[in-house]
Design an enzyme around this catalytic site. Structure first.
Site, PDB file in Angstrom:
ATOM      1  N   ARG B  54      73.219  14.685  61.079  1.00 28.34           N
ATOM      2  CA  ARG B  54      74.511  14.949  61.696  1.00 28.34           C
ATOM      3  C   ARG B  54      74.354  15.344  63.169  1.00 28.34           C
ATOM      4  NH1 ARG B  54      78.565  16.832  58.549  1.00 28.34           N
ATOM      5  NH2 ARG B  54      76.951  17.028  56.956  1.00 28.34           N
ATOM      6  N   THR B  55      73.520  16.350  63.422  1.00 31.56           N
ATOM      7  CA  THR B  55      73.312  16.831  64.790  1.00 31.56           C
ATOM      8  C   THR B  55      72.626  15.757  65.645  1.00 31.56           C
ATOM      9  OG1 THR B  55      73.139  19.101  63.996  1.00 31.56           O
ATOM     10  CG2 THR B  55      72.234  18.636  66.176  1.00 31.56           C
ATOM     11  N   LYS B  84      45.705  17.504  62.078  1.00 30.46           N
ATOM     12  CA  LYS B  84      45.486  17.217  63.487  1.00 30.46           C
ATOM     13  C   LYS B  84      45.603  18.469  64.350  1.00 30.46           C
ATOM     14  CE  LYS B  84      46.460  12.310  63.277  1.00 30.46           C
ATOM     15  NZ  LYS B  84      47.345  11.202  63.646  1.00 30.46           N
ATOM     16  N   HIS B 133      71.516  27.907  67.967  1.00 27.91           N
ATOM     17  CA  HIS B 133      71.991  26.528  67.911  1.00 27.91           C
ATOM     18  C   HIS B 133      73.125  26.477  68.941  1.00 27.91           C
ATOM     19  CE1 HIS B 133      72.980  22.634  66.668  1.00 27.91           C
ATOM     20  NE2 HIS B 133      73.534  22.849  65.508  1.00 27.91           N
TER      21      HIS B 133
END
Lengths: 321, 321, 321
Positions: B54-55, B84, B133
């Site tokens: 969505r974002t 890694k 956010h």
């Protein structure tokens, strides 16, 4: 430079590499100017049978910076899933209906060759199994050329996991095309360079020596090509891994032993075989090296898509920004 | 508006928010006109260490609507896989060679700050762990501004999972920048607002009250900001979840108690804390709110990529369609 | 041709199919000329609830070849994950804020219809469960039209897994719209055509016959539509699968029994129900058929995005290359 496929580094001779590097140099300007529209209307397929976001991003950026478009998957195994059983050849034939060029990463050595054999559009090998990863080899050479101004008369230490490191092996292979190259192979005992490359170097009259003491020779080399000890190769032998891991580390003390005009390279990712304190040293070339991959891939894509940059430079259109 | 990074909502003061909302308003026209070519030649990297389609879609649309291009992964953890071991800092340095702006979602609080500290290109935080956010917080405020015409003199009920809801917490934080704000904190007992935000509101002289009876106050508020009870936070305690889940539901009967000029917001996704019969009510603002995310992100991308919309409006080029 | 959604093949009557095929024919020229900018500024969302890289690539190429852009996920289930519980309808409403057209693959039959019922932007069904996959059906018909020059007066053998094969079923359905069609249903016992389609054909006065001996009729048909025996349908019954798998194979000997002007089709992927030696025969139409999917999808996207190609051909802009 017109290319139909790029499967193995050895398809390129010295003259082709020189032309490639000239075009890559042009591409640096193109990026600086904000990109071009040279590949407007062209579609590249990223057909990755195993994940490699880093390599995929590098190719996709190389396409987008020239105005092209991309269709992309890191899940191409699904095409040939056990339940469905499609061959690679069929997949490539279908992709021929969509894309103008296919960049392929595969888990099997030789897969890129099989793809090139049936494809109507150019195939670029972005790594196939333990086989080749030619664009990495080209960007390594290009970095040396750009940083040191030459590819002949080089003294180079190749360090780390030489048994499994695809890039270290390819580099030795390509360096054999140049004059007066001296290669020091510096590896922990458990991951020494394999016999095939040593025989190849001997056959091509390249001076090389296996070393165990990096400190003793680091002051004389032009390039330290450091590589990661690949933990995943050691399986259960965690002690062996840790022993190999710690043996050759480039830290500030080591880099200060190097000549002022020398460089430290690394194909990345690194773990701790180069300490972060080295990053700020002018000789630390590894992030510039990663960036060079973009220019090399831009040049290769343009070459594959029939854009003859050398002959018709006016064809390159810059988009201001 | 020139932005180098967008890591936390509190980097924006009132004046910056006003400018942002003005530009977002312009962007609505840009979309209406069929998009612009303002960011032609620019590349955004979606670097998502956890999935959030969505974002990601909202940001990618924001880039494409302005003529830019995108390279994208929801699998960025692979960069720093255990085997890694690459650091986030190295990944960002490599991405700097590809993209003109990096939109990053990460599972660790503080990751966006670490990325911004080493990046040459702008970083936009699209959510980092339990941290921030910020673009969600901006679009929430922008929605109130657009729907009600003001951000001062607001009476707002924040409802649902206030303990875990990142958006509810950020909204309270940002509202403290405005005058004469009244906040009703309406939460089931098990997920009440935590002490830190309550202390913050008290310190900034914001009137607030913890409520248990939403019905009693719903007729007086300008905004009901409903949030989802996050099942995943309750683990085995399914009964607790169901109890909390059913407590505060906005249905037709509840919305009809609200003032005609008030609105219902929700960061989405919703489950059943707002019934679908409410969707057709004019006060249901949550789908318009989701849409506003596009305009906010278009404005932020333009700001990050050095396009000073306010000063040189003629620079915005519209492409008709 | 203005389309609001494409959910089921039967929404198209003969006249609409003819118009669609005319536009698809135009699209072949567009691709040949290097693509168009007809959909410049438009965004297509690939909203795939299950992976289908092949279909996704076909649609995305169809968008990019017309100058449009794409946002893409093969992981759309995450939108409606168990823990979050968002409805498909909410997801579509949110996607309406981003994309100009939504191409959707879903695991539930009827999902595309539900999406179309709430969407403000066109929905194209790219396969929903055991339900429909209309664009595959269209490209199959288009291939017959293009290869044989007609859709009436056809003698066709539909071969393989007729019980589960969505494409074989759809093809029978669509062929009933044409005149003087003769259909041979050739299936291993365990995967014979189901009653519903046979009743449908009977109701529409289409001649059909269930056959077991492909060799006996292959010399008289215009089209062999071969399909894969879907191993995944057999579960534990591996012996049943192997029995069904080997029954009807098109090899060189079989294809040489066919009429010179006939064709072999297959929706792909194939396993070994058509041997690779057949690929070089002129009658092997299956790779051309896959390619035709691109032209059909280009035409459908243009139609969905309000580009009335038939009426205003001058609106199509070609970009040379």
């Amino acid at each position: 430079m017109r290319l139909h496929y790029i499967v193995e580094a050895q398809e390129f001779n010295r003259a082709m590499l020189e032309e490639l590097f000239d075009i890559a140099g042009e591409m640096e300007h193109v990026v600086w100017e904000g990109g071009s529209k040279l590949l407007d209307g062209k579609i590249m397929a990223s057909l990755f049978y195993e994940e490699s976001t880093r390599t995929r991003f590098s190719f996709e950026t190389a396409m987008l910076r020239q105005g092209g478009s991309v269709i992309s998957t890191e899940n191409a195994r699904q095409f040939s899933s056990v339940s469905k059983g499609e061959t690679l050849e069929d997949t490539i034939r279908i992709m021929n209906g969509y894309a103008d060029v296919i960049v392929m990463r595969h888990y099997e050595s030789g897969a890129a060759r099989r793809a090139a054999d049936v494809s109507r559009v150019p195939i670029i090998n972005a790594g196939d199994g333990t086989g080749q990863h030619p664009t990495q080899a080209f960007l390594d050479l290009y970095t040396i050329q750009k940083e040191l101004g030459r590819l002949d008369e080089l003294d180079i230490a190749v360090v780390g996991d030489l048994a499994n490191g695809r890039t270290a092996r390819s580099l030795c292979y390509l360096l054999a095309k140049y004059r007066n190259i001296r290669i020091h192979l510096v590896a922990p005992e458990v991951v020494r360079m394999r016999q095939d490359i040593k025989e190849y170097l001997a056959r091509h009259d390249v001076w090389f020596q296996e070393e165990t003491n990096l400190r003793a020779i680091i002051g004389q080399v032009d390039v330290v090509y450091q590589t990661r000890i690949q933990k995943e190769r050691f399986g259960d032998r965690a002690d062996d891994y840790r022993a190999a891991q710690g043996v050759y580390v480039i830290d500030r003390e080591m880099v200060e032993r190097m000549k002022p005009a020398s460089i430290v390279m690394h194909p990345l990712p690194r773990v701790d075989e180069i300490t972060v304190e080295v990053d700020s040293d002018r000789r630390a070339a590894y992030f510039r090296q990663a960036q060079n991959g973009l220019y090399i891939r831009m040049a290769l894509l343009a070459g594959c898509l029939g854009k003859d940059l050398q002959r018709q430079p006016s064809e390159v259109q810059f988009s201001g920004n």
